[in-house]
Scaffold this motif. Structure first.
Motif, PDB file in Angstrom:
ATOM      1  N   CYS A  64       5.910   3.042  -2.690  1.00  0.00           N
ATOM      2  CA  CYS A  64       4.612   3.271  -2.067  1.00  0.00           C
ATOM      3  C   CYS A  64       4.203   2.012  -1.319  1.00  0.00           C
ATOM      4  O   CYS A  64       4.400   0.891  -1.792  1.00  0.00           O
ATOM      5  N   GLY A  75       4.080   4.078  -7.496  1.00  0.00           N
ATOM      6  CA  GLY A  75       4.779   5.295  -7.114  1.00  0.00           C
ATOM      7  C   GLY A  75       5.898   5.102  -6.107  1.00  0.00           C
ATOM      8  O   GLY A  75       6.085   4.029  -5.532  1.00  0.00           O
ATOM      9  N   CYS A  95       3.301   9.492  -1.363  1.00  0.00           N
ATOM     10  CA  CYS A  95       3.559   8.879  -2.652  1.00  0.00           C
ATOM     11  C   CYS A  95       3.392   9.915  -3.752  1.00  0.00           C
ATOM     12  O   CYS A  95       2.410  10.665  -3.775  1.00  0.00           O
ATOM     13  N   LYS A  96       4.344   9.959  -4.677  1.00  0.00           N
ATOM     14  CA  LYS A  96       4.281  10.906  -5.791  1.00  0.00           C
ATOM     15  C   LYS A  96       3.204  10.526  -6.797  1.00  0.00           C
ATOM     16  O   LYS A  96       2.782  11.364  -7.584  1.00  0.00           O
ATOM     17  N   GLU A  97       2.758   9.276  -6.787  1.00  0.00           N
ATOM     18  CA  GLU A  97       1.776   8.799  -7.761  1.00  0.00           C
ATOM     19  C   GLU A  97       0.344   8.914  -7.229  1.00  0.00           C
ATOM     20  O   GLU A  97      -0.511   9.511  -7.862  1.00  0.00           O
TER      21      GLU A  97
END
Length: 123
Positions: free
Chosen positions: A96, A103, A111-113
């Motif tokens: 990220c 992430g 971003c997955k987070e």
């Protein structure tokens, strides 16, 4: 350690046989009255037994992982010295661009987070 003006030293046996409070967020030990000396909760042997079993399971898993890492029993066979990390995409991941986020960027470009879009200029 002094308590009420008297010096108290625990023997090794007393230390090993102490009963910890069953409240996972408490640091107390169970006193002679059956209550935690820190928070006052009564000792519940059934909860203590469940927590002991959970710790034993965790210790067993940790030992299995250590044994595998040391090359024992269930460790995967490795005939070559190649780096397996590149095979699973570890080296290809994009972190990220927000420096305070942990992430990685997903296939959608976010971003997955935290969900922020990837910004290549922020690296």
């Amino acid at each position: 350690m002094e308590e009420n003006g008297q010096e108290k030293n625990m023997t090794d046996e007393e230390w090993e046989n102490r009963r910890l409070c069953v409240d996972g967020s408490c640091i107390g030990v169970i006193g002679e009255d059956g209550r935690c000396k820190e928070c006052g909760k009564p000792y519940d042997e059934s909860l203590d037994q469940a927590s002991c079993e959970a710790v034993e399971r965790e210790d067993s898993v940790e030992q299995d992982q250590t044994d595998a890492a040391d090359g024992y029993e269930d460790a995967p066979d490795s005939d070559d010295d190649s780096d397996d990390a590149s095979d699973d995409g570890w080296d290809d991941r994009k972190l990220c661009s927000d420096g305070s986020c942990i992430g990685v960027i997903g296939p959608d470009g976010n971003c997955k987070e935290c969900g922020k879009p990837y910004d290549p200029d922020a690296e």
